[in-house]
Design an enzyme around this catalytic site. Structure first.
Site, PDB file in Angstrom:
ATOM      1  N   ARG A 209       2.681  -6.533   9.438  1.00  0.00           N
ATOM      2  CA  ARG A 209       1.994  -5.448  10.141  1.00  0.00           C
ATOM      3  C   ARG A 209       2.479  -5.323  11.579  1.00  0.00           C
ATOM      4  NH1 ARG A 209      -3.931  -7.104   7.623  1.00  0.00           N
ATOM      5  NH2 ARG A 209      -3.863  -5.777   5.768  1.00  0.00           N
TER       6      ARG A 209
ATOM      7  N   TYR B 185     -12.253  -2.701  -3.163  1.00  0.00           N
ATOM      8  CA  TYR B 185     -12.877  -2.792  -1.838  1.00  0.00           C
ATOM      9  C   TYR B 185     -14.400  -2.741  -1.935  1.00  0.00           C
ATOM     10  CZ  TYR B 185      -8.461  -2.491   0.776  1.00  0.00           C
ATOM     11  OH  TYR B 185      -7.216  -2.744   1.329  1.00  0.00           O
TER      12      TYR B 185
ATOM     13  N   LYS C 202       0.834  -1.206   0.000  1.00  0.00           N
ATOM     14  CA  LYS C 202       0.000   0.000   0.000  1.00  0.00           C
ATOM     15  C   LYS C 202       0.873   1.262   0.000  1.00  0.00           C
ATOM     16  CE  LYS C 202      -3.772  -2.351   2.519  1.00  0.00           C
ATOM     17  NZ  LYS C 202      -4.752  -2.215   3.637  1.00  0.00           N
TER      18      LYS C 202
ATOM     19  N   PHE D 125     -16.773   4.854   7.175  1.00  0.00           N
ATOM     20  CA  PHE D 125     -15.365   5.257   7.157  1.00  0.00           C
ATOM     21  C   PHE D 125     -14.689   5.005   5.809  1.00  0.00           C
ATOM     22  CE2 PHE D 125     -14.162   0.876   7.264  1.00  0.00           C
ATOM     23  CZ  PHE D 125     -14.999   0.229   8.173  1.00  0.00           C
TER      24      PHE D 125
ATOM     25  N   HIS E 112      -1.806  -5.625   1.546  1.00  0.00           N
ATOM     26  CA  HIS E 112      -3.097  -6.274   1.310  1.00  0.00           C
ATOM     27  C   HIS E 112      -2.838  -7.694   0.836  1.00  0.00           C
ATOM     28  CE1 HIS E 112      -7.038  -7.254  -0.364  1.00  0.00           C
ATOM     29  NE2 HIS E 112      -6.394  -7.680  -1.440  1.00  0.00           N
TER      30      HIS E 112
ATOM     31  N   THR F 189      -5.443  -7.184  10.854  1.00  0.00           N
ATOM     32  CA  THR F 189      -5.758  -5.901  10.202  1.00  0.00           C
ATOM     33  C   THR F 189      -5.307  -4.719  11.060  1.00  0.00           C
ATOM     34  OG1 THR F 189      -7.680  -6.952   9.168  1.00  0.00           O
ATOM     35  CG2 THR F 189      -7.638  -4.537   9.219  1.00  0.00           C
TER      36      THR F 189
ATOM     37  N   GLU G 299      -9.582 -10.330  -7.756  1.00  0.00           N
ATOM     38  CA  GLU G 299      -8.608  -9.237  -7.633  1.00  0.00           C
ATOM     39  C   GLU G 299      -7.504  -9.348  -8.692  1.00  0.00           C
ATOM     40  OE1 GLU G 299      -7.539  -9.412  -3.463  1.00  0.00           O
ATOM     41  OE2 GLU G 299      -9.580  -8.860  -2.856  1.00  0.00           O
TER      42      GLU G 299
ATOM     43  N   ASN H 271      -1.703  -0.109   7.074  1.00  0.00           N
ATOM     44  CA  ASN H 271      -1.116  -1.380   7.518  1.00  0.00           C
ATOM     45  C   ASN H 271      -0.285  -2.083   6.445  1.00  0.00           C
ATOM     46  OD1 ASN H 271      -3.269  -2.048   5.950  1.00  0.00           O
ATOM     47  ND2 ASN H 271      -4.442  -3.089   7.542  1.00  0.00           N
TER      48      ASN H 271
ATOM     49  N   ARG I  21      -1.820 -14.288   4.381  1.00  0.00           N
ATOM     50  CA  ARG I  21      -2.610 -13.573   5.390  1.00  0.00           C
ATOM     51  C   ARG I  21      -1.932 -13.679   6.764  1.00  0.00           C
ATOM     52  NH1 ARG I  21      -6.950 -10.287   4.158  1.00  0.00           N
ATOM     53  NH2 ARG I  21      -7.753 -10.844   6.195  1.00  0.00           N
TER      54      ARG I  21
END
Ligand code: UDP
Ligand code: MG
Length: 140
Positions: A103, A50, A9, A58, A121, A92, A132, A118, A86
């Site tokens: 993270r 997303y 990110k 948010f 992804h 998260t 994706e 974070n 993951r």
């Protein structure tokens, strides 16, 4: 072989963590299938990525964050790569991510608004991975 889609990110690129994230992928023995540095993605692309979050209150802050700078996108393959990546990313919320995870080692809990910066992804299921990969690498 199973494949998953990942993003480094904008915070990961800005903070100079591209090399360390890629090193963990290679160290773990996953195969890099695709890898690209991309300019800041459009709002439209991030909204599609997303799609499960766009209706949340948010969400606009997440869109602002994800469109704030260049990103690295890639596809990796290996046995159980979806769940393993993951685990390598960690939880998260950085304050819940264990040390040893990306993270947990590099991200801080949010201090101002609720946007969680974070670093990475990863797709959360085979269906998300296929969707994706097609969204970010498919034919236009
Ligand atoms: N996010 C956020 N606040 C929230 C939930 C999510 O900022 O309350 C952001 C965060 O960057 C997260 C992303 O939106 O990584 C996608 O959320 P998801 O629940 O899918 O978490 P992930 O799969 O990335 O762990
Ligand atoms: Mg997710």
């Amino acid at each position: 072989m199973e494949k998953t889609f990942f993003i480094i990110k904008p915070d990961g690129v800005k903070r100079g963590l591209v090399g360390q994230v890629l090193q963990r992928i290679e160290q773990r023995g996953f195969q890099l299938e695709k890898l690209e540095l991309r300019p800041a993605p459009s709002s439209e692309l991030v909204d599609q990525h997303y799609e499960a979050l766009v209706d949340k209150a948010f969400y606009p802050l997440i869109r602002d964050f994800m469109t704030s700078g260049p990103i690295v996108v890639g596809v990796i393959s290996g046995p159980q790569v979806i769940s393993c990546w993951r685990k390598m990313m960690g939880a998260t919320r950085p304050e819940e991510a264990l040390p040893g995870t990306i993270r947990g080692d590099f991200a801080q809990a949010p201090q101002g608004d609720e946007t969680i910066q974070n670093i990475v992804h990863g797709s959360d299921s085979p269906e998300s991975a296929a969707r994706e990969i097609a969204l970010w690498f498919g034919e236009k």
